[in-house]
Structures are given as structure tokens and as C-alpha cells.
Design a protein around this motif. Structure first.
Motif, short mmCIF file in Angstrom:
data_model
loop_
_atom_site.label_atom_id
_atom_site.label_comp_id
_atom_site.label_asym_id
_atom_site.label_seq_id
_atom_site.Cartn_x
_atom_site.Cartn_y
_atom_site.Cartn_z
N LYS A 123 -8.62 1.21 -1.59
CA LYS A 123 -7.31 2.16 -2.11
C LYS A 123 -7.24 1.43 -3.12
O LYS A 123 -7.61 0.48 -3.55
N GLY A 140 -8.12 -2.27 0.55
CA GLY A 140 -7.81 -2.97 -0.46
C GLY A 140 -7.71 -4.12 -1.16
O GLY A 140 -7.08 -4.79 -2.16
N SER A 164 0.74 -1.21 0.01
CA SER A 164 0.30 -0.21 0.05
C SER A 164 1.25 1.20 -0.02
O SER A 164 0.85 2.33 -0.76
#
Length: 258
Positions: A240, A219, A66
């Protein structure tokens, strides 16, 4: 230095990253946030690799992925993604064989970011709610400082925020800090120690959804995981990578959720 051309020369997708953050100064602050937190993540990654604890290894690989995506290090994010998926698949053989490649790639990212920032960059202070009086706050629960700081900065001037880095801290804040009136929460599903689903179950068992509206941060591309999250009465989902507009939209919806 603060020269974006230097980053571009090192294959950093600054155009996408800065479009996401909306401002070069916020991108620069986020680079510093990354440096502030990455040593701890690498230490935890190593620890869980040595313990052969693949689920927790996957969590920290996910966090590094990330960070890399947000900062525009696309190729390094792909390396971290491979490790995240290997951890989730309990593929110890891959992790043991390729671990050094992930560490080396992350160290390369650290070197590039440090060179870009130079020696004069100072760590910013994340706005926090005062502990001396009861205030309306949004609780952000995510193990990534990049994510928590970005959400905080996106909501600056709109909402005060407090931060928890895992589910145990969420419960501690709810039970032990009555000076915080939590008007909404952003909850990451993928956290160490106590994950998002355990927090959702705790909310269900203690009838907290009516008191604290919750939107999830994810995500994950897994439809099964997202569907599982929506079996709980959550408000919305922040996927995300997200931008400042996404954050404020979901925050407003969460706070005003009936």
C-alpha cells in the motif's frame, strides 16, 4: 457537486489519488465506499480505546490512515499514523490524550467527502462470485472496504472475487463454501480478530499453500515483518498504496504460481 476544485481547496491531494485509481469515477466510488465503512471503524476504534486494547486500536487507526491516504487526505493520514504507532507501542497516555483529535480529523474528512459527493451518489455493489455454482475466484482478505473494493474493481473482467474482512472469515470460506474454487488469495497482514500471520500459520499447519497460492497485502515499512511473512511460501507482496496495474500484476503472478 463532484467538483475536484472543492477537494483541492480543502487540501486534498486529488492529483495523486486519481493517478493511483486511474479514473475519476473509480475515485468517486471509493469515496462512497469510505462513507459506507467509516462509522463501523470509528465505533471499533472507540471500543478498543475504552477497553485499552492498544493492538486492536492500532489496527483501526491503521485502517483509517489507509483510507485517508487513498483518498488524498495526507494530513489526516499523518494524524492516524501517529495513533497507529502509539497503539503498536502500547502508548495509552498518547491515545487517551489525542483520541478526540483523530475522531475530529476523521469527521472532517467525512464532511468533505459527503459535500463532494452530494446527496445523489448511490452505493455501488461489489462484484461477487455466484453462490449457485462452483467458480474460480480470488479471495481478498482485508478489513478495509476501500482496499477490497479497489482490488475487485481492478480485477473486474479478469477474475471473479470474494471477500473476507478478517482471518476467521478466510477459514470459514475455505472450509464451508465448496462452490468456490479459490485460485489465489490476497491476504492483509494487519486485520482484527484473526490477523494475516495467524492465517499463514493455519495454511502451513493444514498444508494449504499447495492448493491456494497466497500474496500478502501490507502497508508495513517494517523489514522484520516483511521478512517474517516470507518465511512462509507466499508468492508476492502488494504494498500500500498500490494502483490497478500493481493489482493485476500480482494477481496474475499469484494465480500462475507453481
Amino acid at each position: 457537486m463532484l467538483d475536484l476544485n472543492y477537494l483541492k481547496q480543502n487540501n486534498v491531494d486529488t492529483d495523486t489519488a486519481i493517478e493511483l485509481f486511474g479514473d475519476v469515477s473509480i475515485y468517486n466510488e471509493t469515496c462512497q465506499d469510505f462513507l459506507d465503512g467509516i462509522d463501523e471503524k470509528l465505533n471499533e476504534l472507540k471500543k478498543y480505546k475504552e477497553l485499552r486494547d492498544m493492538p486492536n486500536y492500532a489496527i483501526y487507526a491503521h485502517s483509517i490512515k489507509s483510507d485517508a491516504r487513498y483518498l488524498g487526505f495526507t494530513e489526516i493520514a499523518k494524524v492516524a499514523l501517529d495513533h497507529e504507532m502509539a497503539g503498536k507501542g502500547n502508548d495509552e497516555k498518547f491515545v487517551m490524550k489525542e483520541y478526540d483529535n483523530l475522531v475530529n480529523a476523521t469527521n472532517q474528512m467525512i464532511t468533505i467527502v459527503k459535500t463532494y459527493l452530494g446527496q445523489e451518489v448511490k452505493t455501488g455493489v461489489t462484484p461477487q462470485a455466484s453462490t449457485t455454482e462452483r467458480q474460480d475466484v480470488i479471495l481478498i482478505a482485508d478489513d478495509s472496504k476501500l482496499v477490497t473494493n479497489f482490488i475487485t474493481k481492478s480485477l473486474e473482467g479478469l477474475y471473479k472475487t470474494i471477500i473476507a474482512y478478517d482471518g476467521t472469515e478466510v477459514i470459514e470460506v475455505i472450509n464451508n463454501y465448496p462452490n468456490y474454487n479459490i485460485i489465489g488469495m490476497f491476504l492483509d497482514l494487519n486485520m482484527p480478530k484473526m490477523g494475516g500471520f495467524e492465517v499463514l500459520q493455519y495454511f502451513k499447519e493444514h498444508d494449504l499453500f499447495n492448493k491456494i497460492p497466497v500474496s500478502i497485502i501490507t502497508g508495513e515499512d517494517s523489514k522484520e515483518m516483511i521478512n517474517k511473512a516470507f518465511t512462509y511460501p507466499i508468492c508476492d507482496m502488494l504494498v500500500k498504496p498500490f494502483n490497478a496495474k500493481d493489482v493485476t500484476t500480482v494477481a496474475n503472478k499469484t494465480v500462475n504460481f507453481k
